[in-house]
Motif scaffolding. Structure first.
Motif, PDB file in Angstrom:
ATOM      1  N   LYS A 157      -1.051  12.096  -1.946  1.00  0.00           N
ATOM      2  CA  LYS A 157       0.110  11.437  -2.564  1.00  0.00           C
ATOM      3  C   LYS A 157       1.148  12.437  -3.063  1.00  0.00           C
ATOM      4  N   VAL A 197      -7.076  11.409  -2.045  1.00  0.00           N
ATOM      5  CA  VAL A 197      -5.859  10.595  -2.149  1.00  0.00           C
ATOM      6  C   VAL A 197      -4.854  11.192  -3.132  1.00  0.00           C
ATOM      7  N   ALA A 223       1.681   1.856  -3.475  1.00  0.00           N
ATOM      8  CA  ALA A 223       0.525   2.377  -4.208  1.00  0.00           C
ATOM      9  C   ALA A 223       0.346   3.876  -3.976  1.00  0.00           C
ATOM     10  N   LEU A 224       0.774   4.348  -2.812  1.00  0.00           N
ATOM     11  CA  LEU A 224       0.694   5.772  -2.500  1.00  0.00           C
ATOM     12  C   LEU A 224       1.914   6.543  -3.002  1.00  0.00           C
ATOM     13  N   MET A 272       0.829  -1.205   0.000  1.00  0.00           N
ATOM     14  CA  MET A 272       0.000   0.000   0.000  1.00  0.00           C
ATOM     15  C   MET A 272       0.866   1.260   0.000  1.00  0.00           C
ATOM     16  N   LEU A 278      -5.941   5.450   0.773  1.00  0.00           N
ATOM     17  CA  LEU A 278      -6.229   5.064  -0.603  1.00  0.00           C
ATOM     18  C   LEU A 278      -7.711   5.205  -0.932  1.00  0.00           C
ATOM     19  N   LYS A 279      -8.580   5.109   0.082  1.00  0.00           N
ATOM     20  CA  LYS A 279     -10.015   5.238  -0.141  1.00  0.00           C
ATOM     21  C   LYS A 279     -10.489   6.686  -0.093  1.00  0.00           C
TER      22      LYS A 279
END
Length: 654
Positions: free
Chosen positions: A552, A548, A356-357, A353, A543-544
């Motif tokens: 980021k 976001v 992903a960020l 995760m 992420l939700k």
């Protein structure tokens, strides 16, 4: 007074005025370190003045051989009233009954790369080394003073033989003018993890303690000051004790109140041991005693006076200084406050995760030590494939010997662990200060980054040890008992954070945010910047989030910072910050609603795509996202609810 002193006083009457006029008219020259010595004045100085390069800030030692005192002014404004210096050595008060034995003046103007409010630090000052002799003990020593455009600093250098141990102590006082307001945090409860209080200086009671920085606002909106120390090494740390007469007296580590976290972890007997003054061998060089000074908060936030007073990094350990390849600022995820998956697979998921960020790190608490070496390596290796570095937490009591430090940092290096989070220092005795240095030295040898928790305030030593990315020394998001987070989070940028970045572990979306909104929390990551910026929220929740994309894009370090003039301590923190060609406007509001009018004149030419994360007017847990095109001739009118916030990203549209 000795006969020789009388003759020297007469001599001063002939030459002092000429000497001072020459010093005032000397022009500052741009040069690299070491500083250039202009001349040596072998006269009995009646008064010593050191003026900052722009001529506005002045440090003055008035004429009084019986007691050294000092005063700090900003133009015609008094910042520190005439205050006594008290430097003791083996019981002798070296600041009382002194002979001036010459003054040496020097000047420096340099720049160096930095990770702070800006990417380049300016180190410009005028300096003086005053040679003194203590008449009673015949001790010769140097009082060194530096005046910058944003503050002053002084320290004592007392030569000594390498095998001779002596005991220094200090009781110098900083007297703040009547009518000033002070913000400070105490020491006894959580050491440097404390809530700040606001008081009129006349209402401060004798015996109250403050952990630097202690920030104050001068009467009549004449400016601000902040008292702190810099280059704390081979010495005990400094706190401040109120004397009940507007004065704050230096109290070294042995004199400070024993805090409950230290007593809980190490016991009262260890506290008694550290409650004795430390002896030092050889030359004694005190840390710098610093007063940061500015007409506005922007000057204070942009000051690099603390790192300026510290040596540059050792090129043998840091081949490119702060830009050395293995020193990598970044953002981190952290499974501690906001739950999430556990174990080896859970930490691999956190690293996934983080990737992903676009975040660079994943911080693991002490549970890693219960894993097998194979499990540790599995998490580290998987995270590396995601472009994510791993940090391991460690209790400092397990790193007290050279052998323990060697084994720990070698293990981290061999596993490929990026950094160590070392916890529970809780004291400013010299023994503890020495441990910081030993840990940073060994970590640097093995190319390991460091964050200190349960720590003392920073003193600019991150310039010398750029592998220290941040330290805690703040009551952060970990504190579940903190109720008025809106007041606290708008005080910290202008109090604790003036000493250096704080590991606040910012941004929570759940009830731990207390009386702040989610938009306030998102804005906080752009204000509580740090080379290691750890976010408290579960990465799955980030992420939700509808915000976001902008979360980021918030970097851990900045090229430029502007504190907007509407900012007020514990009421409003409003920053414009630039990273590359991208600008952010970050606003955290305090407990009262406000309306702001913000000109966008900080932007460059041309049009910018603006993405704004705003408060929902009725629901603090909800966000509103706005897209627009803006240019530097535009302005924003901002309605802020209590504890509210705003974060706007401006990126070039071409």
């Amino acid at each position: 007074m000795h006969t020789r002193n009388i003759f020297k006083l007469i001599a001063f009457g002939i030459v002092a005025a000429l000497s001072l006029a020459q010093a005032a008219s000397a022009r500052t020259r741009v040069q690299a370190q070491p500083p250039k010595t202009r001349r040596s004045e072998r006269v009995h100085m009646q008064e010593v003045q050191v003026v900052g390069p722009d001529g506005k800030i002045k440090f003055t030692i008035p004429p009084n051989a019986e007691r050294l005192t000092f005063k700090v002014t900003l133009g015609n404004t008094t910042v520190i009233e005439t205050s006594p210096m008290v430097m003791k050595l083996d019981g002798y008060d070296l600041s009382s009954g002194v002979t001036f034995n010459g003054v040496e003046r020097y000047e420096v103007n340099e720049m160096y790369p930095w990770y702070g409010a800006h990417s380049t630090a300016v180190n410009q000052y005028n300096g003086v080394k005053v040679s003194l002799i203590h008449d009673l003990s015949f001790t010769e020593y140097t009082l060194e003073i530096r005046a910058f455009n944003d503050g002053v600093a002084f320290r004592h250098v007392i030569p000594g033989e390498a095998k001779a141990s002596r005991v220094p102590d200090e009781y110098s006082t900083f007297v703040i003018p009547n009518g000033s307001t002070v913000w400070y945090g105490g020491l006894a409860g959580g050491h440097y993890e404390t809530e700040y209080v606001k008081k009129d200086v006349v209402d401060v009671q004798p015996g109250e303690w403050a952990g630097p920085p202690l920030t104050f606002k001068l009467p009549g909106n004449a400016g601000y000051g902040s008292i702190m120390e810099a280059n704390l090494v081979n010495y005990s740390g400094m706190a401040l004790e109120a004397n009940g007469h507007n004065g704050w007296v230096i109290g070294l580590g042995h004199r400070q109140p024993l805090n409950w976290p230290f007593e809980l972890r190490y016991g009262r007997e260890e506290g008694k041991r550290l409650g004795k003054p430390a002896s030092l061998a050889g030359t004694i060089t005190t840390p710098w005693r610093v007063v940061m000074v500015g007409r506005d908060l922007n000057t204070l936030v942009n000051s690099a006076i603390s790192p300026n007073l510290c040596p540059p990094p050792d090129p043998k350990l840091f081949t490119q200084g702060i830009r050395t390849s293995w020193i990598k600022p970044g953002r981190a995820v952290w499974r501690y406050l906001d739950d999430g998956p556990q174990g080896v697979d859970g930490m691999k998921e956190f690293s996934r995760m983080a990737a992903a960020l676009g975040f660079e790190y994943n911080i693991l608490e002490g549970f890693w030590s219960k894993w097998t070496v194979e499990q540790q390596k599995e998490v580290v290796d998987y995270s590396r494939t995601q472009g994510v570095g791993i940090w391991f937490w460690k209790h400092r009591k397990e790193l007290g010997t050279p052998e323990e430090r060697e084994a720990f940092f070698k293990m981290l290096h061999d596993l490929g662990v990026a950094g160590a989070k070392i916890d529970f220092f809780d004291h400013e005795a010299k023994d503890v200060i020495d441990l910081y240095e030993a840990l940073l030295q060994k970590a640097a040898e093995y190319h390991v980054l460091v964050v200190f928790h349960g720590a003392d305030k920073p003193t600019g030593r991150a310039r010398t040890w750029p592998n220290e990315l941040v330290r805690e020394a703040v009551r952060g998001m970990e504190s579940s008992a903190l109720k008025d987070r809106a007041w606290h989070e708008t005080a910290l940028p202008f109090t604790r954070c003036l000493a250096g970045p704080a590991d606040y572990t910012a941004m929570m979306f759940n009830d731990r945010r207390r009386n702040t909104t989610v938009a306030h929390q998102i804005a906080s990551i752009a204000i509580f910047s740090a080379p290691l910026l750890t976010l408290a929220a579960n990465p799955a929740a980030i992420l939700k989030s509808s915000a976001v994309d902008i979360i980021k894009s918030v970097p851990p370090v900045w090229d430029e910072t502007i504190v907007l003039p509407d900012s007020e301590i514990a009421e409003l923190a409003a920053y414009a910050r630039r990273n590359g060609s991208m600008w952010f406007l970050a606003v955290m509001n305090g407990p009262q609603p406000k309306t702001l009018h913000v000109p966008l004149s900080f932007l460059g030419e041309g049009e910018y795509k603006a993405v704004a994360v705003r408060d929902n007017p009725t629901d603090g847990a909800a966000l509103e996202i706005e897209n627009a095109v803006r240019k530097r001739t535009d302005s924003l009118d901002i309605q802020l609810r209590e504890g509210g916030g705003l974060l706007v990203r401006f990126s070039r549209s071409d």
